[in-house]
Design an enzyme around this catalytic site. Sequence first.
Site, PDB file in Angstrom:
ATOM      1  N   HIS A 225      -9.045  -0.408 -10.527  1.00  0.00           N
ATOM      2  CA  HIS A 225      -9.451   0.086  -9.211  1.00  0.00           C
ATOM      3  C   HIS A 225      -8.379  -0.169  -8.153  1.00  0.00           C
ATOM      4  CE1 HIS A 225     -12.505   0.152  -5.742  1.00  0.00           C
ATOM      5  NE2 HIS A 225     -12.609   1.338  -6.322  1.00  0.00           N
ATOM      6  N   LYS A 227      -5.029   0.013  -5.757  1.00  0.00           N
ATOM      7  CA  LYS A 227      -4.232   1.031  -5.081  1.00  0.00           C
ATOM      8  C   LYS A 227      -2.981   0.341  -4.558  1.00  0.00           C
ATOM      9  CE  LYS A 227      -8.704   2.487  -4.533  1.00  0.00           C
ATOM     10  NZ  LYS A 227      -9.904   1.672  -4.744  1.00  0.00           N
ATOM     11  N   ASP A 232      11.310   0.672  -3.310  1.00  0.00           N
ATOM     12  CA  ASP A 232      12.599  -0.037  -3.274  1.00  0.00           C
ATOM     13  C   ASP A 232      12.457  -1.541  -3.038  1.00  0.00           C
ATOM     14  OD1 ASP A 232      13.993   2.277  -3.754  1.00  0.00           O
ATOM     15  OD2 ASP A 232      14.472   2.672  -1.649  1.00  0.00           O
ATOM     16  N   HIS A 399     -15.597   3.474   3.609  1.00  0.00           N
ATOM     17  CA  HIS A 399     -15.113   3.108   2.288  1.00  0.00           C
ATOM     18  C   HIS A 399     -14.144   1.929   2.333  1.00  0.00           C
ATOM     19  CE1 HIS A 399     -12.650   3.815  -1.484  1.00  0.00           C
ATOM     20  NE2 HIS A 399     -13.863   3.963  -1.969  1.00  0.00           N
ATOM     21  N   LYS A 401     -12.406  -1.765   2.662  1.00  0.00           N
ATOM     22  CA  LYS A 401     -12.727  -3.086   2.132  1.00  0.00           C
ATOM     23  C   LYS A 401     -11.926  -4.098   2.955  1.00  0.00           C
ATOM     24  CE  LYS A 401     -12.473   0.035  -1.501  1.00  0.00           C
ATOM     25  NZ  LYS A 401     -13.814   0.518  -1.548  1.00  0.00           N
ATOM     26  N   ASP A 406     -12.817 -15.679  11.422  1.00  0.00           N
ATOM     27  CA  ASP A 406     -12.422 -16.347  12.660  1.00  0.00           C
ATOM     28  C   ASP A 406     -11.395 -15.511  13.413  1.00  0.00           C
ATOM     29  OD1 ASP A 406     -14.210 -18.339  12.001  1.00  0.00           O
ATOM     30  OD2 ASP A 406     -12.716 -19.623  11.073  1.00  0.00           O
TER      31      ASP A 406
END
Length: 480
Positions: A225, A227, A232, A399, A401, A406
Amino acid sequence: MTLEHDSVLLLGYLFALLQGLGLLAALHAVMKVRTAQGALAWAIALVFMPALTLLPYLVFGRNRFDSYVRSRREADVAMQQALQAKDWRPWVEKARTAEMAGEVDRVKAVTRLAHMPLLAHNHVRLLVNGEATFAAIFKAIAGARKVVLVQFFIVHDDELGRRLQQLLLERAAAGVAVYLLFDSVGSHALPKAYTETLRAGGVKVHAFASRRGLRNRYQLNFRNHRKIVVVDGRLGYVGGHNVGDEYLGLKPPLAPWRDTHIEVSGPVLTSLQESFAEDWFWATREVPPLLLAEQYAEDGMLCQLLTSGPADAQETCSLFFVTLINAARRRVWITSPYFVPDEAVLAAMRLAVLRGVEVRVLLPSRPDHRVVYAASNQYAEDAVRAGICIYRYQPGFVHQKVVLVDDDMTAIGSANLDNRSFRLNFEVMLLTIDSALAEQVEQMLLADFEQSLEQTAAGSKVNGLQRLVRRLARLLSPVL
């Protein structure tokens, strides 16, 4: 009469065989499924409904991944040899200097979970929504001179997907080493012609598949899952976006799509490249080229990359969230498309509320997966009763995450608040310790909360049928 008797006898034998196989599978679930809740859910279903659950258990329930564990160990050895030749680790050691700071004690458990170092002198740029994310990623790729590493869970053959395809082909034609890794299940709709065109143009393309070996040939769990994009060895990208027009908010009914990515530079790119290399080695048994920037800034923030997966010795992803929640002194804000927490995470949230921490969770107001959404609604209702603030994003589908703790800690990546991210998927999260970035994330989330409605106990009333559906969906939560 004899034929009828034989048919009844045959059905009896088949029923007994099916029941026996169900009992054996239930025993296997008790012995092998990681969590007690998951083992119980599978065992009860296999004993009482073997005809309905045996095949799903073969596909989704088996939690063994020995082949991956062996491959990961092989990858570690091969990668260490390659990294030593590139004088890789001295950069990491130089960037460790801030680990002795007292504030880092709050996240010491994360560093031990991650098996990667906490690194200083990094810079992070917040990328809000798909337009900003892919504009930054495509600009970086267009300027690549040596190596491009690209990894997504989903790649679609749509307008955005073809833009990526063309850009990768252009870089490969210019002599850049280009690597593309995608998940075989997440990208199941990707046509063969898309990858064949890339290969013909010099791009190295592979699908991540967990079906290595005869024992795992029916295994559809353990999806990758993550991404990740690294260009470079100087710029990296991680977050919630996949490659598809819906991530630009172009596809109703979930549009507009709300997501977040980050751009990273600095020594933590060593960890990000190592994560890609582990997954690439699993798919190809080859180590891709890994690059270090010629120099890094002398200032910057602390960053900790955490990768997690089903081959981990511990529940890395779940414990990551527990650690962050327990570290909160004043507030912890979390956004996730799914809210199906395990008992450890839910208990950490409740305890945070009891010690006076403001706990907010931002969730979608519309479903993309109805069973998961039903279970999420039940957990959200229980959370509200425990004093956790639940907000429902109204404009479209959320969508992203993101975790804010704090005034100085943020975590952004691919992991959701559900069992699939905690125990079944390969995930990546980047933890940062920096008050300036935390303030930017705070302003971003405040804008999201302004477009959301807070869920209340009074507003959670549902009819009897809806209540039953939610309860049944919650029973399935350990295996969702």
